[in-house]
Motif scaffolding. Sequence first.
Motif, PDB file in Angstrom:
ATOM      1  N   LYS A   1       3.360  10.352   1.374  1.00  0.00           N
ATOM      2  CA  LYS A   1       2.142   9.539   1.223  1.00  0.00           C
ATOM      3  C   LYS A   1       2.389   8.322   0.331  1.00  0.00           C
ATOM      4  CE  LYS A   1      -1.303  12.841   2.501  1.00  0.00           C
ATOM      5  NZ  LYS A   1      -2.512  13.571   2.200  1.00  0.00           N
TER       6      LYS A   1
ATOM      7  N   LEU B   1       4.041   5.698   2.399  1.00  0.00           N
ATOM      8  CA  LEU B   1       3.098   5.039   3.307  1.00  0.00           C
ATOM      9  C   LEU B   1       2.079   4.173   2.568  1.00  0.00           C
ATOM     10  CD1 LEU B   1       2.411   8.008   5.730  1.00  0.00           C
ATOM     11  CD2 LEU B   1       3.357   5.799   6.396  1.00  0.00           C
TER      12      LEU B   1
ATOM     13  N   ARG C   1       4.158   0.361   7.419  1.00  0.00           N
ATOM     14  CA  ARG C   1       3.448   1.192   8.396  1.00  0.00           C
ATOM     15  C   ARG C   1       3.666   0.700   9.813  1.00  0.00           C
ATOM     16  NH1 ARG C   1      -2.106   0.860   5.580  1.00  0.00           N
ATOM     17  NH2 ARG C   1      -1.423   1.223   3.473  1.00  0.00           N
ATOM     18  N   GLN C   2       3.979  -0.584   9.946  1.00  0.00           N
ATOM     19  CA  GLN C   2       4.298  -1.117  11.273  1.00  0.00           C
ATOM     20  C   GLN C   2       5.607  -0.500  11.793  1.00  0.00           C
ATOM     21  OE1 GLN C   2       2.608  -4.126  13.091  1.00  0.00           O
ATOM     22  NE2 GLN C   2       3.605  -2.729  14.505  1.00  0.00           N
TER      23      GLN C   2
ATOM     24  N   TYR D   1       3.831   8.268  11.452  1.00  0.00           N
ATOM     25  CA  TYR D   1       3.520   9.388  10.565  1.00  0.00           C
ATOM     26  C   TYR D   1       2.798  10.497  11.326  1.00  0.00           C
ATOM     27  CZ  TYR D   1       1.140  11.921   6.765  1.00  0.00           C
ATOM     28  OH  TYR D   1       0.660  12.888   5.921  1.00  0.00           O
TER      29      TYR D   1
ATOM     30  N   PRO E   1       0.920  13.752  10.403  1.00  0.00           N
ATOM     31  CA  PRO E   1       0.422  14.513   9.253  1.00  0.00           C
ATOM     32  C   PRO E   1       0.532  16.021   9.464  1.00  0.00           C
ATOM     33  CG  PRO E   1      -1.225  12.951  10.059  1.00  0.00           C
ATOM     34  CD  PRO E   1      -0.164  13.068  11.100  1.00  0.00           C
ATOM     35  N   GLU E   2       0.373  16.732   8.356  1.00  0.00           N
ATOM     36  CA  GLU E   2       0.486  18.190   8.410  1.00  0.00           C
ATOM     37  C   GLU E   2      -0.731  18.808   9.099  1.00  0.00           C
ATOM     38  OE1 GLU E   2       0.887  19.872   4.527  1.00  0.00           O
ATOM     39  OE2 GLU E   2       0.942  21.924   5.248  1.00  0.00           O
TER      40      GLU E   2
ATOM     41  N   ALA F   1      -4.046   4.525  19.307  1.00  0.00           N
ATOM     42  CA  ALA F   1      -3.107   4.543  18.172  1.00  0.00           C
ATOM     43  C   ALA F   1      -2.072   3.430  18.337  1.00  0.00           C
ATOM     44  CB  ALA F   1      -2.427   5.903  18.069  1.00  0.00           C
TER      45      ALA F   1
ATOM     46  N   GLN G   1       1.198  10.172  18.961  1.00  0.00           N
ATOM     47  CA  GLN G   1       0.532   9.033  18.321  1.00  0.00           C
ATOM     48  C   GLN G   1       1.416   8.395  17.251  1.00  0.00           C
ATOM     49  OE1 GLN G   1      -0.808   8.595  15.073  1.00  0.00           O
ATOM     50  NE2 GLN G   1      -0.116  10.587  14.325  1.00  0.00           N
ATOM     51  N   ALA G   2       2.303   9.205  16.668  1.00  0.00           N
ATOM     52  CA  ALA G   2       3.213   8.649  15.651  1.00  0.00           C
ATOM     53  C   ALA G   2       4.322   7.824  16.290  1.00  0.00           C
ATOM     54  CB  ALA G   2       3.809   9.781  14.817  1.00  0.00           C
ATOM     55  N   LEU G   3       4.647   8.167  17.545  1.00  0.00           N
ATOM     56  CA  LEU G   3       5.777   7.529  18.229  1.00  0.00           C
ATOM     57  C   LEU G   3       5.393   6.296  19.031  1.00  0.00           C
ATOM     58  CD1 LEU G   3       7.848  10.383  19.904  1.00  0.00           C
ATOM     59  CD2 LEU G   3       8.745   8.629  18.393  1.00  0.00           C
TER      60      LEU G   3
ATOM     61  N   HIS H   1       4.020   3.397  18.912  1.00  0.00           N
ATOM     62  CA  HIS H   1       4.268   1.981  18.629  1.00  0.00           C
ATOM     63  C   HIS H   1       5.748   1.688  18.369  1.00  0.00           C
ATOM     64  CE1 HIS H   1       3.634   3.843  14.721  1.00  0.00           C
ATOM     65  NE2 HIS H   1       4.159   2.801  14.137  1.00  0.00           N
TER      66      HIS H   1
ATOM     67  N   PRO I   1       8.279   3.283  16.302  1.00  0.00           N
ATOM     68  CA  PRO I   1       8.698   3.149  14.896  1.00  0.00           C
ATOM     69  C   PRO I   1      10.212   3.297  14.730  1.00  0.00           C
ATOM     70  CG  PRO I   1       7.801   5.334  15.268  1.00  0.00           C
ATOM     71  CD  PRO I   1       7.621   4.574  16.555  1.00  0.00           C
TER      72      PRO I   1
ATOM     73  N   ASP J   1       5.452  15.693   8.780  1.00  0.00           N
ATOM     74  CA  ASP J   1       5.064  16.601   7.704  1.00  0.00           C
ATOM     75  C   ASP J   1       4.768  17.975   8.300  1.00  0.00           C
ATOM     76  OD1 ASP J   1       4.367  17.583   5.274  1.00  0.00           O
ATOM     77  OD2 ASP J   1       2.719  16.197   4.899  1.00  0.00           O
TER      78      ASP J   1
ATOM     79  N   TYR K   1      11.165   8.352  26.477  1.00  0.00           N
ATOM     80  CA  TYR K   1      10.801   7.536  25.325  1.00  0.00           C
ATOM     81  C   TYR K   1      11.845   6.467  25.062  1.00  0.00           C
ATOM     82  CZ  TYR K   1       9.925   6.011  20.639  1.00  0.00           C
ATOM     83  OH  TYR K   1       9.698   5.215  19.560  1.00  0.00           O
TER      84      TYR K   1
ATOM     85  N   TYR L   1      10.251   0.020  21.047  1.00  0.00           N
ATOM     86  CA  TYR L   1       9.427  -1.094  21.511  1.00  0.00           C
ATOM     87  C   TYR L   1       9.879  -2.369  20.828  1.00  0.00           C
ATOM     88  CZ  TYR L   1       5.383  -4.055  22.340  1.00  0.00           C
ATOM     89  OH  TYR L   1       4.560  -5.098  22.720  1.00  0.00           O
TER      90      TYR L   1
ATOM     91  N   HIS M   1       3.671  -8.092  19.097  1.00  0.00           N
ATOM     92  CA  HIS M   1       2.658  -7.327  18.361  1.00  0.00           C
ATOM     93  C   HIS M   1       1.418  -8.180  18.155  1.00  0.00           C
ATOM     94  CE1 HIS M   1       6.074  -4.730  17.176  1.00  0.00           C
ATOM     95  NE2 HIS M   1       5.142  -3.808  17.190  1.00  0.00           N
TER      96      HIS M   1
ATOM     97  N   LEU N   1      -6.341   9.522   8.617  1.00  0.00           N
ATOM     98  CA  LEU N   1      -4.873   9.560   8.476  1.00  0.00           C
ATOM     99  C   LEU N   1      -4.204   8.785   9.604  1.00  0.00           C
ATOM    100  CD1 LEU N   1      -4.207  13.263   7.467  1.00  0.00           C
ATOM    101  CD2 LEU N   1      -3.785  11.239   6.093  1.00  0.00           C
ATOM    102  N   VAL N   2      -4.825   8.830  10.777  1.00  0.00           N
ATOM    103  CA  VAL N   2      -4.267   8.085  11.913  1.00  0.00           C
ATOM    104  C   VAL N   2      -4.475   6.590  11.682  1.00  0.00           C
ATOM    105  CG1 VAL N   2      -4.376   7.725  14.400  1.00  0.00           C
ATOM    106  CG2 VAL N   2      -4.757  10.008  13.474  1.00  0.00           C
TER     107      VAL N   2
ATOM    108  N   SER O   1      -2.458   5.264   8.568  1.00  0.00           N
ATOM    109  CA  SER O   1      -0.992   5.336   8.635  1.00  0.00           C
ATOM    110  C   SER O   1      -0.444   4.267   9.581  1.00  0.00           C
ATOM    111  CB  SER O   1      -0.531   6.720   9.101  1.00  0.00           C
ATOM    112  OG  SER O   1      -0.929   6.953  10.440  1.00  0.00           O
ATOM    113  N   LYS O   2      -1.346   3.556  10.234  1.00  0.00           N
ATOM    114  CA  LYS O   2      -0.940   2.425  11.076  1.00  0.00           C
ATOM    115  C   LYS O   2      -1.097   1.145  10.240  1.00  0.00           C
ATOM    116  CE  LYS O   2      -0.432   4.770  14.953  1.00  0.00           C
ATOM    117  NZ  LYS O   2      -0.054   6.041  14.327  1.00  0.00           N
ATOM    118  N   PRO O   3      -0.555   0.031  10.722  1.00  0.00           N
ATOM    119  CA  PRO O   3      -0.717  -1.205   9.927  1.00  0.00           C
ATOM    120  C   PRO O   3      -2.165  -1.688   9.964  1.00  0.00           C
ATOM    121  CG  PRO O   3       0.477  -1.643  11.953  1.00  0.00           C
ATOM    122  CD  PRO O   3       0.305  -0.178  11.880  1.00  0.00           C
TER     123      PRO O   3
ATOM    124  N   GLU P   1      -6.507  14.567   3.589  1.00  0.00           N
ATOM    125  CA  GLU P   1      -6.633  15.549   4.654  1.00  0.00           C
ATOM    126  C   GLU P   1      -7.730  16.556   4.331  1.00  0.00           C
ATOM    127  OE1 GLU P   1      -2.706  16.867   6.286  1.00  0.00           O
ATOM    128  OE2 GLU P   1      -2.022  15.707   4.593  1.00  0.00           O
TER     129      GLU P   1
END
Lengths: 337, 320
Positions: free
Chosen positions: A78, A81, A106-107, A111, A113-114, A131, A178-180, A182, A184, A190, B10, B13, B17, B121-122, B125-127, B317
């Motif tokens: 955290k 981030l 973050r770009q 992430y 989350p747990e 996302a 959703q973490a993948l 964009h 990263p 987590d 996968y 990218y 942007h 959190l979603v 955690s993004k820009p 959370e």
Amino acid sequence: MGHQWGQRSIWAQSAGQRLLLQVKIRTETPIVMFVAEIRNLTVRYGQFVALSEFSVSIPEGCVGLLGPNGAGKTTLIKTLLGFVDPSGGGGTVLGREVGRHDLQIRQAVGYMPEQDCHIPGLTAVQYVAYAGELGGLPPNQALRRAHEVIEYCGLGEARYRTVETYSTGMKQRIKLAQALVHGPQLLLLDEPTNGLDPMGREEMLALIRSISHEKGVNVLVSSHLLPDIERTCDDVIVLMGGKLIKQGKIADMKRVEGHPMDVELRLPNEQFVAEAEQLGLTLDFAELLVYRFQGTGTIGATSALLFEAARRSGAQIRRLNLAIRSLEEAFLEAVDV
Amino acid sequence: MSEPIVDLSYRGYGGPHLAEKRRWLVIAKMSWRIAFNKKAFWVFSGIAGWYYLVMIAFLYVLEQVGIAQKAPGLSERLFGRLTWCDQFLTGFNYSQLIWLVLGLMVGAGAIANDNGTNALLVYLSKPCRKIDYLFGKWMGVFVPLLVGMGVSNVFFYLYGVLNFREYGFLTQDPWLGPRLLLMLVGAAIFQTSLIIGVSSLFNKGRMAGAAFSAAFFLMTFFSLLMFVAWGVSQGGRRGKPNLELGSMAEKLYYWSIDGLQIGWAKVVLRTDGSAPFGADRDMPQIHAPPAMMVIVPMIVLSILGVGLAWSRIRAVEVVK
């Protein structure tokens, strides 16, 4: 992020001679030696110190963040981030300063989350595409990649169901998607196997390994489950009580001091042990048909002596390898239990 | 050998942007999409204009009576009784409850549902900054609320422009259009800010909606009591007016969510209002409040609502 200058060594051929040249190169993105470097990081929640003077360099590849519950793993993630303001110290993620370039971090980071997390009322594909748009993708690209990532994460046609109807395993997968989405460079996971049944856990670990070892994404896996880390990671960082206990390659951590060798015989043979000891080897332990010998010479010399002992005693060797220990043993030694 | 249609594996990218400044728009667009896709939203938007529909029917009947009587100047006399801005004020007044329903529909779960599913959190955690999230959510409630209320008002305004130009619709108050827009925008800003603030306090949209409704109805009941007190203070046809009670009730009437909104509408439209359908022009009305008496509380409450939401938005959370 502006251009940066870096230095590279290249070999050049000139008049039949090879020359080592130091050249300056301009790069579009910062040169990254480590995906993250943390310096003297201290994070407090009121009086409670979650991380204390924590310094670590996280290498590229798949790295495990190992430690018992409350060790500070999630706090570290955290902080990287920008969710938590450190009370001291700092660091960089992918060359960007934590606290100053949080948006750029973050770009470039995904992430997972747990806990369960999703945008209510959306189907999986809408959620992941959303996302993606939040991650800066244009809407058409976000939708295209959402389909690709969901397919890659194994959700198939379930993508058209709302996330609320998903099982725990599917929710874990959609969190990963959703973490993948964009694209990263670094993925922070987590406790990715939280709440999964054995089969779901196996599939999730295989997916993480595929992402890191086949798709070239750097992954930091936080877990208190040693087998998960052992299955997916090449490097490990051990935390406890907000402090760095140990860091290194898993293979190195599992290696036993010196270079003892494990030898497995086809049948029990007491004379083999006697012959080996006569040749100067020391028996560390014997378990069923497996014997661990410590030699004073090189690995090759020890192996040769073991083969000689087998020849003299008439024993048949089934397996011979450098002795290693489990990550659990290494972890327990690291945390001094 | 056939080529694969698409590579479903996968990959990274490397494309363009969107600018970081536009993240709020992504969030707002998603909220708009969800709101505008609800059939109930459009049903209630239509119901919000019930007064205008009845008014249109009433005006049609008046027009037909004028034609049937073949009396020259009758239509002018009938329509000349109407104060158009009062009709909009009455329509706005009568649709307060529907506006509450629209507000609950699009705003109660705006942040509360995200709190309940750890969606922050979603987002964070993004820009995407906290301000992008809050402004996106705020706009995601404000625009549907404005549209929901605006549809019937625009419809009635256009109906008036097309049919009653010659009866003074445009000349009675040339600034009626902009005033209506200001009235709706101001009220939508106020209600959006309040509901966003309440929504941020809860983990479920229903709970946030129940809390907001309870506050709304309690305050509306208070306003209703003040309205009754004001009515009593007028003394009827034979009684003696109680000016002190009337003055106090007039001020306290505006101390509620819908009271402030009605007060705001009166201030913007510059009218005290009149009886519905232009029935009795001399019927006493609660006077429009001084502008600052409604503007200041509306601004303060709006800032409080948004400030509350700002303080509650954190990437933490919720463990169930």
